[in-house]
Design a protein around this motif. Structure first.
Motif, PDB file in Angstrom:
ATOM      1  N   SER A   1       0.037   4.459  -2.997  1.00 19.72           N
ATOM      2  CA  SER A   1       0.350   4.714  -1.597  1.00 19.72           C
ATOM      3  C   SER A   1       0.879   3.467  -0.913  1.00 19.72           C
ATOM      4  CB  SER A   1      -0.910   5.167  -0.852  1.00 19.72           C
ATOM      5  OG  SER A   1      -1.506   6.250  -1.507  1.00 19.72           O
ATOM      6  N   LEU A   2       0.625   2.318  -1.504  1.00 18.16           N
ATOM      7  CA  LEU A   2       0.915   1.068  -0.804  1.00 18.16           C
ATOM      8  C   LEU A   2       2.373   0.917  -0.365  1.00 18.16           C
ATOM      9  CD1 LEU A   2      -1.287  -1.730  -2.370  1.00 18.16           C
ATOM     10  CD2 LEU A   2      -1.114  -1.034   0.018  1.00 18.16           C
TER      11      LEU A   2
ATOM     12  N   SER B   1      -2.615   0.710  -5.712  1.00 15.28           N
ATOM     13  CA  SER B   1      -2.449   2.058  -5.188  1.00 15.28           C
ATOM     14  C   SER B   1      -0.983   2.435  -5.045  1.00 15.28           C
ATOM     15  CB  SER B   1      -3.127   2.173  -3.826  1.00 15.28           C
ATOM     16  OG  SER B   1      -2.799   3.414  -3.250  1.00 15.28           O
TER      17      SER B   1
ATOM     18  N   GLU C   1     -10.242   6.202  -1.655  1.00 19.56           N
ATOM     19  CA  GLU C   1      -8.913   5.609  -1.545  1.00 19.56           C
ATOM     20  C   GLU C   1      -7.981   6.514  -0.737  1.00 19.56           C
ATOM     21  OE1 GLU C   1      -6.992   4.788  -5.259  1.00 19.56           O
ATOM     22  OE2 GLU C   1      -5.024   4.695  -4.311  1.00 19.56           O
TER      23      GLU C   1
ATOM     24  N   TYR D   1      -7.365  -1.774  -3.116  1.00 21.89           N
ATOM     25  CA  TYR D   1      -6.624  -0.946  -4.062  1.00 21.89           C
ATOM     26  C   TYR D   1      -5.238  -1.545  -4.295  1.00 21.89           C
ATOM     27  CZ  TYR D   1     -10.208   2.252  -2.393  1.00 21.89           C
ATOM     28  OH  TYR D   1     -11.389   2.819  -2.024  1.00 21.89           O
ATOM     29  N   PRO D   2      -5.224  -2.711  -4.906  1.00 17.21           N
ATOM     30  CA  PRO D   2      -3.928  -3.397  -5.042  1.00 17.21           C
ATOM     31  C   PRO D   2      -2.910  -2.595  -5.836  1.00 17.21           C
ATOM     32  CG  PRO D   2      -5.613  -4.462  -6.377  1.00 17.21           C
ATOM     33  CD  PRO D   2      -6.326  -3.444  -5.525  1.00 17.21           C
TER      34      PRO D   2
ATOM     35  N   GLU E   1      -5.000  -3.041   0.819  1.00 13.83           N
ATOM     36  CA  GLU E   1      -4.282  -3.810  -0.198  1.00 13.83           C
ATOM     37  C   GLU E   1      -5.260  -4.576  -1.078  1.00 13.83           C
ATOM     38  OE1 GLU E   1      -1.787  -5.944   2.489  1.00 13.83           O
ATOM     39  OE2 GLU E   1       0.004  -4.788   1.931  1.00 13.83           O
TER      40      GLU E   1
ATOM     41  N   ARG F   1       3.264   0.485   3.544  1.00 10.49           N
ATOM     42  CA  ARG F   1       3.888  -0.747   4.067  1.00 10.49           C
ATOM     43  C   ARG F   1       5.198  -0.406   4.748  1.00 10.49           C
ATOM     44  NH1 ARG F   1       2.901  -3.320  -1.384  1.00 10.49           N
ATOM     45  NH2 ARG F   1       0.893  -4.377  -1.212  1.00 10.49           N
TER      46      ARG F   1
ATOM     47  N   SER G   1      -6.142   5.682   2.820  1.00 10.22           N
ATOM     48  CA  SER G   1      -4.695   5.814   2.977  1.00 10.22           C
ATOM     49  C   SER G   1      -4.359   6.723   4.157  1.00 10.22           C
ATOM     50  CB  SER G   1      -4.104   6.359   1.675  1.00 10.22           C
ATOM     51  OG  SER G   1      -2.779   6.788   1.883  1.00 10.22           O
TER      52      SER G   1
ATOM     53  N   LEU H   1      -4.738  -1.685   6.602  1.00  8.66           N
ATOM     54  CA  LEU H   1      -3.804  -1.789   5.483  1.00  8.66           C
ATOM     55  C   LEU H   1      -4.104  -3.045   4.659  1.00  8.66           C
ATOM     56  CD1 LEU H   1      -1.340  -0.862   3.899  1.00  8.66           C
ATOM     57  CD2 LEU H   1       0.104  -2.061   5.521  1.00  8.66           C
TER      58      LEU H   1
END
Lengths: 175, 272
Positions: free
Chosen positions: B260-261, B258, B225, B255-256, B252, B265, B229, B248
């Motif tokens: 880091s998302l 995460s 993961e 790793y929904p 998503e 984004r 990222s 990305l």
């Protein structure tokens, strides 16, 4: 360095964790977070801390500041993360010590006794007690870290101490 | 200053004294926490407390796109290989995780030697700060079991023109975030650390190089993961926006949850 290192110029999530991870973990434990939740809430404290870095005054020790966040996180007990563990692979657990020797057992019991006693004290006073009696932070610093008036900090310490003494006595009498 | 503890009964003082020294974080939890926090977007050197994560990442992603485009001789191909590697699960769907062997290197060409001297290779091994690491490193040294047969690679990496990059042709993989057997989390971290340092220098191509090596050596590694990222950040930094966005989307899906998302984004949306 009783209150942890002041972060240098290049502060990263990792470096902050390396220097303060254990402190945050233990603070949450002392604040009464269950063992099963310590990992997630430790993580959360760091996430919040990194987000709130702008509010951190680098001239002040970082641990009381982190403790303030830990207190709020422990108070909320909400969890952002659920069992992320299995996604990261299990390391061999070499810590299984077998039956603990007497000294280790006593140590564990004594620590548990103190944590249970602290758990009977209202969180706001518990936080002051931990910071002062365990982390050895001066009261003015505590007041700043917890954003409370100085007099309030003193009074929480005074009442908290009396409550702690009583709680330990009760728990010991029961053993 | 501190009020005298004498106000407390001796017994309580003894209890406090004992507890003053905290307990160590259990090994596994410590390793997971370190990895989880390491997967956060990189911080810039000289980052000041006045910058929040989002703005740091945005700044990182927005830096010198044009320079990166020019200096991307290696990075383009690397990125393509990397993109092809984004489906480790497809390559070996249900791998029994109990074995001690690390994932075999797939039958693909070895990564080219690093383009630039790796400044970070001189860094102290991660194991010094990660309690679980020494064991992990020891176990990872020689392959224990006979080498498993080369694994078929589901989708060969699609070659990508350097820039501007068209969408990477990758089928949506469903990487089960399964626990990998790889015991060498310290080695893994080392590679990602190399990548992170390269990105901090603004050297996207070396960063992608290290990330590619990670993808090849640990396709389903414990830190996959984090790798993904970082890869998204690296591609964005290299100006390969399309590829970054494509990855990305996969990220998503994989790793929904995460952490880091949001920052990823934000970083992509603020640098059109």
């Amino acid at each position: 360095m009783p209150h942890g290192a002041t972060p240098g110029k290049s502060l990263t999530p990792e470096s902050l964790y390396q220097s303060e991870g254990q402190y945050v973990w233990n603070s949450l434990r002392r604040l009464g977070v269950r063992d099963a939740d310590l990992e997630d809430l430790t993580h959360e404290v760091f996430i919040v801390a990194l987000r709130r870095l702008p509010s951190y005054d680098p001239l002040r020790p970082i641990r009381p500041w982190l403790f303030g966040i830990a207190t709020r996180v422990a108070g909320h007990q909400r969890r952002w993360w659920r069992r992320r563990g299995e996604t990261l692979g299990e390391l061999p657990d070499v810590e299984d010590p077998g039956p603990p020797p007497d000294e280790a057992l006593a140590d564990r019991e004594q620590r548990a006794l103190l944590i249970r006693a602290l758990g009977r004290i209202k969180l706001e006073r518990r936080a002051v007690l931990i910071l002062h009696e365990l982390d050895e932070v001066a009261i003015p610093e505590i007041a700043r870290a917890l954003s409370i008036p100085l007099n309030t900090a003193y009074s929480r310490l005074r009442i908290g101490r009396a409550e702690l003494v009583a709680a330990v006595r009760r728990l010991e009498g029961r053993r | 200053m501190r009020e005298p503890v004498e106000a407390l009964p001796d017994e309580l003082r003894a209890l406090l004294e004992r507890e003053r020294e905290g307990l160590p974080i259990p090994r596994r939890a410590d390793a997971r926490l370190a990895a989880r926090l390491a997967s956060l977007p990189v911080a810039l050197p000289g980052m000041t407390p006045s910058m929040d994560l989002g703005s740091r990442l945005a700044r990182l992603l927005g830096r010198r796109l044009t320079i990166a485009l020019v200096s991307l001789g290696v990075g383009g191909g690397v990125g393509a290989r990397l993109a092809g590697r984004f489906q480790p699960a497809a390559a070996h769907p249900v791998e029994p995780q109990a074995t001690e062997t690390r994932p075999a290197r797939a039958a693909l060409p070895a990564p080219p030697p690093p383009a630039a001297p790796r400044t970070s290779s001189a860094r102290a091994p991660v194991s010094e700060t990660t309690p679980g690491a020494p064991i992990a490193r020891r176990q990872s040294a020689p392959p224990i079991a006979p080498a498993p047969p080369p694994r078929p690679v589901a989708a060969p990496p699609s070659p990508l023109p350097v820039a501007p990059a068209p969408p990477v042709a990758v089928s949506a993989p469903s990487i089960p975030p399964a626990a990998p057997a790889a015991p060498s989390i310290a080695d893994e971290r080392q590679l990602l650390e190399t990548a992170r340092v390269a990105l901090l220098r603004g050297d996207a191509s070396s960063g992608l190089e290290a990330l590619t090596r990670h993808a090849e050596e640990y396709p389903a590694g414990a830190l996959a993961e984090e790798r993904e990222s970082l890869t998204i950040q690296a591609l964005a930094q290299a100006g390969r926006r399309d590829a970054a966005e494509q990855l990305l989307h996969q990220f998503e899906a994989n790793y929904p949850k995460s952490l880091s998302l949001p920052a990823l984004r934000l970083g992509l949306s603020e640098n059109p």
